[in-house]
Design a protein around this motif. Structure first.
Motif, short mmCIF file in Angstrom:
data_model
loop_
_atom_site.label_atom_id
_atom_site.label_comp_id
_atom_site.label_asym_id
_atom_site.label_seq_id
_atom_site.Cartn_x
_atom_site.Cartn_y
_atom_site.Cartn_z
N VAL A 83 33.36 45.21 39.37
CA VAL A 83 34.60 44.41 39.47
C VAL A 83 35.09 44.23 40.91
O VAL A 83 35.97 43.39 41.15
CB VAL A 83 35.73 45.03 38.62
N ALA A 84 34.55 45.01 41.85
CA ALA A 84 35.00 44.89 43.25
C ALA A 84 33.82 45.07 44.19
O ALA A 84 33.74 46.05 44.94
CB ALA A 84 36.09 45.92 43.56
N PRO A 85 32.85 44.15 44.15
CA PRO A 85 31.64 44.27 44.98
C PRO A 85 32.00 44.47 46.45
O PRO A 85 32.90 43.82 46.99
CB PRO A 85 30.93 42.93 44.76
N GLY A 86 31.29 45.40 47.09
CA GLY A 86 31.52 45.66 48.51
C GLY A 86 32.58 46.70 48.79
O GLY A 86 32.72 47.14 49.94
N LEU A 87 33.32 47.11 47.79
CA LEU A 87 34.39 48.08 48.02
C LEU A 87 33.86 49.40 48.56
O LEU A 87 34.49 50.03 49.43
CB LEU A 87 35.17 48.32 46.72
N ILE A 88 32.73 49.82 48.06
CA ILE A 88 32.19 51.12 48.48
C ILE A 88 31.95 51.14 49.99
O ILE A 88 32.11 52.18 50.64
CB ILE A 88 30.89 51.44 47.69
N GLY A 128 43.51 41.54 35.18
CA GLY A 128 44.16 41.38 36.49
C GLY A 128 43.24 41.81 37.61
O GLY A 128 43.57 42.75 38.36
N ILE A 129 42.10 41.16 37.74
CA ILE A 129 41.09 41.55 38.70
C ILE A 129 41.60 41.45 40.14
O ILE A 129 41.16 42.17 41.04
CB ILE A 129 39.81 40.70 38.52
N ARG A 135 44.02 49.07 43.70
CA ARG A 135 44.20 50.15 42.73
C ARG A 135 43.02 51.11 42.75
O ARG A 135 43.20 52.34 42.61
CB ARG A 135 44.42 49.56 41.33
N LEU A 136 41.83 50.59 42.92
CA LEU A 136 40.67 51.47 43.06
C LEU A 136 40.75 52.26 44.37
O LEU A 136 40.38 53.44 44.41
CB LEU A 136 39.38 50.64 43.02
N ARG A 137 41.24 51.62 45.43
CA ARG A 137 41.41 52.32 46.70
C ARG A 137 42.38 53.49 46.55
O ARG A 137 42.14 54.58 47.09
CB ARG A 137 41.95 51.35 47.76
N ARG A 138 43.47 53.25 45.84
CA ARG A 138 44.47 54.31 45.66
C ARG A 138 43.88 55.46 44.85
O ARG A 138 44.09 56.64 45.17
CB ARG A 138 45.71 53.77 44.97
#
Length: 381
Positions: A83-88, A128-129, A135-138
């Motif tokens: 759901v959040a490509p590149g976040l890692i 709510g993408i 939210r994943l960061r938090r």
């Protein structure tokens, strides 16, 4: 060491998680991953509750946290990739080992962590993408915080999860060598053996006796329970352990093949306590199997049961055997158990060289069984 270098492990972990994602391809892929994420977050928070409640009586807290945080990480990296490509690539933190917080873990940090994961779930459930990345960061930041509180490293937790994943779903299924390879032949589990399970009436009950080469051995077993459930055939589980694990103190005692040339191994691995542990494992798995129609129609054993079994045999040589071999021993053992129960017995061939356990009904081999002798050969090197 830079943050980018410190988090290189996370990319490797994410790649492995992708290869072992059994939800991939399902239409509700993201929702399933989110459900797993909130479930594992609850397990992490529950560990703090246990630590606060039990205190000194809960010495396994750190070890349990490593397990639960590792499981959470698996779902986290998979959900982030979907759901959040590149976040890692953007995440920071966890530079290594941590020191537990003075006074113990902070409750509010754990509750904030659980709340943050709930926010992630809310984003998924409401589509709510747009809100999902912050939210994943938090959730990641709070995961780092509570891990430091517990005195664990996220990298260590990821490694623990990787070991478990490879134990259950290895890239190559290669059996652990037999534990008695290299011992005198008379101290080895028989490499090939034919065993007859004969069912006889015993008053109002049915009993099972074992025969090998025309000789009875072991005890006559009944179900030992009010409502018959077939447990009288449970020796098949010990034979399945012998074949697929290379381990069975019970079979070793029945066949008089204890490793007497090594008193330390005879005492610690082939003694009464090891046999009791094996019987206990059989009973624990049987209890779960009854709820699942004795694994009929199933091609896997749930991971929680496999983990329970692994924890139960900790300290014995069989603890080194990967989870997939336990799964094979259980599934094959119960397949033949069902055949024995439904057929009123039968003939089972154990082959520890080829790691096979084969069933045949009595009628098919009755005459052949009279003339055949059990064959023993050396195992694989």
């Amino acid at each position: 060491m830079s943050e980018a270098t410190a988090l290189a492990w996370l990319h490797g972990f994410a790649a492995l998680a992708e290869r072992t994602d059994r939800f991939a391809g399902k239409p509700d892929h993201a929702a399933l991953l989110a459900a797993g994420l909130i479930g594992e977050a609850g397990s992490v928070v529950a560990e703090l509750k246990k630590e606060r409640r039990e205190r000194e009586a809960y010495p396994v807290y750190r070890n349990r946290m490593l397990e639960e945080v590792g499981d959470f990480l698996w779902y986290f990296v998979r959900l982030a990739a979907v759901v959040a490509p590149g976040l890692i690539d953007e995440l920071e933190g966890d530079a290594g080992a941590a020191t537990p917080t003075m006074g113990g873990p902070r409750l509010w940090a754990f509750l904030d962590f659980g709340s943050s994961v709930g926010d992630v779930l809310a984003s998924i459930s409401s589509s709510g993408i747009a809100d999902i990345r912050p939210r994943l960061r938090r959730a990641w930041a709070l995961l780092n915080e509570i891990s430091k509180d517990a005195g664990i490293s996220l990298r260590e937790a990821a490694n623990r999860n990787t070991d478990k994943t490879r134990s259950r779903w290895p890239d190559e299924m290669q059996y652990t060598p037999l534990f008695d390879d290299g011992f005198p032949e008379e101290e080895q589990l028989p490499r090939r053996l034919h065993v007859e399970f004969r069912e006889r009436s015993r008053g109002s009950q049915k009993a099972v006796l074992l025969r090998c080469n025309g000789i009875n051995f072991g005890d006559r077993l009944t179900d030992n329970i009010k409502d018959p459930d077939g447990y009288r055939f449970h020796d098949i589980f010990h034979f399945a352990y012998a074949v697929h694990l290379g381990w069975s103190p019970v079979v070793r005692a029945l066949m008089r093949s204890k490793r007497k040339s090594r008193p330390d191994i005879d005492e610690a691995q082939d003694g009464a306590r090891a046999g009791i542990v094996e019987e206990a494992v059989s009973a624990i798995v049987f209890s779960r199997a009854k709820q699942l129609k004795f694994f009929a129609g199933l091609d896997h054993v749930d991971l929680d049961l496999l983990k329970t079994v692994r924890e139960f045999v900790e300290g014995f040589e069989v603890a080194a055997v990967p989870l997939w071999q336990w799964e094979a021993a259980i599934l094959v053992g119960y397949r033949i158990f069902r055949a024995l129960r439904d057929g009123g017995g039968g003939r089972v061939t154990l082959d520890l060289v080829e790691r096979q356990l084969v069933y045949a009904p009595h009628a098919a081999h009755h005459e052949q069984a009279k003339s055949e002798l059990p064959v023993s050969s050396q195992g694989k090197t």
